[in-house]
Design an enzyme around this catalytic site. Sequence first.
Site, PDB file in Angstrom:
ATOM      1  N   SER A 136      49.836  36.116  39.410  1.00 38.58           N
ATOM      2  CA  SER A 136      49.780  36.273  37.951  1.00 38.58           C
ATOM      3  C   SER A 136      51.182  36.157  37.374  1.00 38.58           C
ATOM      4  CB  SER A 136      49.217  37.651  37.602  1.00 38.58           C
ATOM      5  OG  SER A 136      49.259  37.870  36.213  1.00 38.58           O
ATOM      6  N   TYR A 148      48.847  47.249  37.464  1.00 38.90           N
ATOM      7  CA  TYR A 148      48.158  45.980  37.773  1.00 38.90           C
ATOM      8  C   TYR A 148      49.182  44.919  38.171  1.00 38.90           C
ATOM      9  CZ  TYR A 148      46.099  41.382  36.932  1.00 38.90           C
ATOM     10  OH  TYR A 148      45.712  40.072  37.073  1.00 38.90           O
TER      11      TYR A 148
HETATM   12  N1  LIG Z   1      42.196  36.413  33.175  1.00 34.94           N
HETATM   13  C1  LIG Z   1      43.524  36.462  33.209  1.00 34.94           C
HETATM   14  O1  LIG Z   1      44.234  36.489  32.180  1.00 34.94           O
HETATM   15  C2  LIG Z   1      44.228  36.449  34.538  1.00 34.94           C
HETATM   16  C3  LIG Z   1      45.594  36.142  34.566  1.00 34.94           C
HETATM   17  C4  LIG Z   1      46.258  36.130  35.783  1.00 34.94           C
HETATM   18  C5  LIG Z   1      45.567  36.427  36.939  1.00 34.94           C
HETATM   19  N2  LIG Z   1      44.248  36.747  36.886  1.00 34.94           N
HETATM   20  C6  LIG Z   1      43.566  37.034  38.150  1.00 34.94           C
HETATM   21  O2  LIG Z   1      42.569  36.050  38.336  1.00 34.94           O
HETATM   22  C7  LIG Z   1      41.603  36.527  39.266  1.00 34.94           C
HETATM   23  C8  LIG Z   1      40.224  36.194  38.763  1.00 34.94           C
HETATM   24  O3  LIG Z   1      40.012  36.885  37.543  1.00 34.94           O
HETATM   25  P1  LIG Z   1      39.259  36.254  36.293  1.00 34.94           P
HETATM   26  O4  LIG Z   1      40.201  36.230  35.158  1.00 34.94           O
HETATM   27  O5  LIG Z   1      38.549  35.006  36.687  1.00 34.94           O
HETATM   28  O6  LIG Z   1      38.254  37.461  35.964  1.00 34.94           O
HETATM   29  P2  LIG Z   1      36.688  37.675  36.193  1.00 34.94           P
HETATM   30  O7  LIG Z   1      35.933  36.633  35.473  1.00 34.94           O
HETATM   31  O8  LIG Z   1      36.476  39.115  35.859  1.00 34.94           O
HETATM   32  O9  LIG Z   1      36.480  37.439  37.761  1.00 34.94           O
HETATM   33  C9  LIG Z   1      36.689  38.415  38.739  1.00 34.94           C
HETATM   34  C10 LIG Z   1      35.881  38.019  39.959  1.00 34.94           C
HETATM   35  O10 LIG Z   1      36.136  38.950  41.015  1.00 34.94           O
HETATM   36  C11 LIG Z   1      34.880  39.329  41.559  1.00 34.94           C
HETATM   37  N3  LIG Z   1      34.950  40.642  42.163  1.00 34.94           N
HETATM   38  C12 LIG Z   1      35.298  41.815  41.563  1.00 34.94           C
HETATM   39  N4  LIG Z   1      35.204  42.821  42.441  1.00 34.94           N
HETATM   40  C13 LIG Z   1      34.796  42.276  43.613  1.00 34.94           C
HETATM   41  C14 LIG Z   1      34.492  42.811  44.893  1.00 34.94           C
HETATM   42  N5  LIG Z   1      34.634  44.131  45.161  1.00 34.94           N
HETATM   43  N6  LIG Z   1      34.073  41.963  45.879  1.00 34.94           N
HETATM   44  C15 LIG Z   1      33.954  40.640  45.619  1.00 34.94           C
HETATM   45  N7  LIG Z   1      34.216  40.078  44.433  1.00 34.94           N
HETATM   46  C16 LIG Z   1      34.631  40.900  43.446  1.00 34.94           C
HETATM   47  C17 LIG Z   1      33.918  39.286  40.380  1.00 34.94           C
HETATM   48  O11 LIG Z   1      32.590  39.114  40.808  1.00 34.94           O
HETATM   49  P3  LIG Z   1      31.492  40.263  41.017  1.00 34.94           P
HETATM   50  O12 LIG Z   1      31.645  41.246  39.887  1.00 34.94           O
HETATM   51  O13 LIG Z   1      30.223  39.485  41.017  1.00 34.94           O
HETATM   52  O14 LIG Z   1      31.792  40.849  42.359  1.00 34.94           O
HETATM   53  C18 LIG Z   1      34.385  38.013  39.695  1.00 34.94           C
HETATM   54  O15 LIG Z   1      33.794  36.885  40.316  1.00 34.94           O
HETATM   55  C19 LIG Z   1      41.909  38.011  39.451  1.00 34.94           C
HETATM   56  O16 LIG Z   1      42.624  38.183  40.663  1.00 34.94           O
HETATM   57  C20 LIG Z   1      42.815  38.342  38.265  1.00 34.94           C
HETATM   58  O17 LIG Z   1      43.669  39.417  38.550  1.00 34.94           O
HETATM   59  C21 LIG Z   1      43.551  36.748  35.717  1.00 34.94           C
END
Ligand SMILES: NC(=O)c1ccc[n+]([C@@H]2O[C@H](COP(=O)([O-])OP(=O)(O)OC[C@H]3O[C@@H](n4cnc5c(N)ncnc54)[C@H](OP(=O)(O)O)[C@@H]3O)[C@@H](O)[C@H]2O)c1
Length: 224
Positions: A136, A148
Site C-alpha cells: 500500500s 494498518y
Molecule cells: N482499497 C484501497 O484503497 C487499498 C489501498 C491499498 C491497499 N489495499 C489492500 O488491497 C487488498 C484488497 O483490498 P480491497 O481494497 O480489494 O478490499 P475488499 O474489496 O474489501 O477485499 C478484501 C478481500 O479480502 C478477503 N478477505 C478478508 N478476510 C479474509 C479472510 N479471513 N480469508 C480470506 N479472505 C479474506 C475478502 O473476501 P471475504 O470477505 O469473502 O473473505 C475480500 O475478497 C487489501 O490487502 C488492502 O489492504 C487497498
Amino acid sequence: MTTRTLFITGASSGIGAATARAAAEAGWSVALFARSADKLDALAAEIGDKALALPGDVTDLSAVEAAVARTVERFGGVDAAFANAGMGLDTPGTVAGDPEEWRRMVDLNIMGLLYTARAALPELKKTKGTLVLTGSAAGRRHIPGSIYGATKWFVHGYGGNMAEEMREWGGRCAVIAPGMVDTPFFDAAKPDQLQPEDVAAAVMHAIDAPARAAIREIYLMPQA
Ligand SMILES: NC(=O)c1ccc[n+]([C@@H]2O[C@H](COP(=O)([O-])OP(=O)(O)OC[C@H]3O[C@@H](n4cnc5c(N)ncnc54)[C@H](OP(=O)(O)O)[C@@H]3O)[C@@H](O)[C@H]2O)c1
C-alpha cells in the site's frame, strides 16, 4: 504455450476480483480464494472453465494449503500467487483503537499473507513463478499513528526479502502498492480514486513481464 495459473486470495471482491477477471482475459487460469463462497461461485461462473472457486479463510494455514493443493490438482501447477486479502480498521489509533480488531487485522494482513506464501512457494519453485503481495501507499510513507499502515510496512519489508530469496532459484516477488482504490474496503464509493482494474493491470504487468525482468514494486497513486 500452456495455460499459466494464478492463485488469488481476497478474490471475492475489489482488487482480487478485478485481477481474476484481468488474468482470465489474458489467458491465465485463476484459483479464487476468499471466505464468501457465494461471491466466488458467481465470479467463477462469470469467468467460466478457467476459474476455480475455493472458499476458505486465509488465517487458517491448512485451508490455504488445501486450496493450493486443489489448484494444482485442477490446473497442474501454480505460476503466480497473489497474496492480496487484507482489511483496515474501523477504529484507528493506539489509544482509541480496539486491540481485538488489531489482532484480527494482524492475523489477516500479516499471518494470512505469510500462510499464502508458505503454501504457494513449493509450487512456485517448480515453475520459477512469481509471488505478488498487496502492499500500500500506507506501507511506503508514514501516516500519523496508522497501525494498518504498519502492517503494510511489513508487507513491503517481507516482499523485498522474498525477492532476494526467490531470485536464487529464478523466482520473482513483486509488491503492488496502491493509494486509495474504490473498493468495498471503504463504506462509501470513491469514484475519483484508483479503480480496482488499475491495480489489476499492475499485477498483470508484474506476472506477465519477461523472465529477465523482475518487477519488484509498482507504486500507483490516484491522480486526483
Ligand atoms: N482499497 C484501497 O484503497 C487499498 C489501498 C491499498 C491497499 N489495499 C489492500 O488491497 C487488498 C484488497 O483490498 P480491497 O481494497 O480489494 O478490499 P475488499 O474489496 O474489501 O477485499 C478484501 C478481500 O479480502 C478477503 N478477505 C478478508 N478476510 C479474509 C479472510 N479471513 N480469508 C480470506 N479472505 C479474506 C475478502 O473476501 P471475504 O470477505 O469473502 O473473505 C475480500 O475478497 C487489501 O490487502 C488492502 O489492504 C487497498
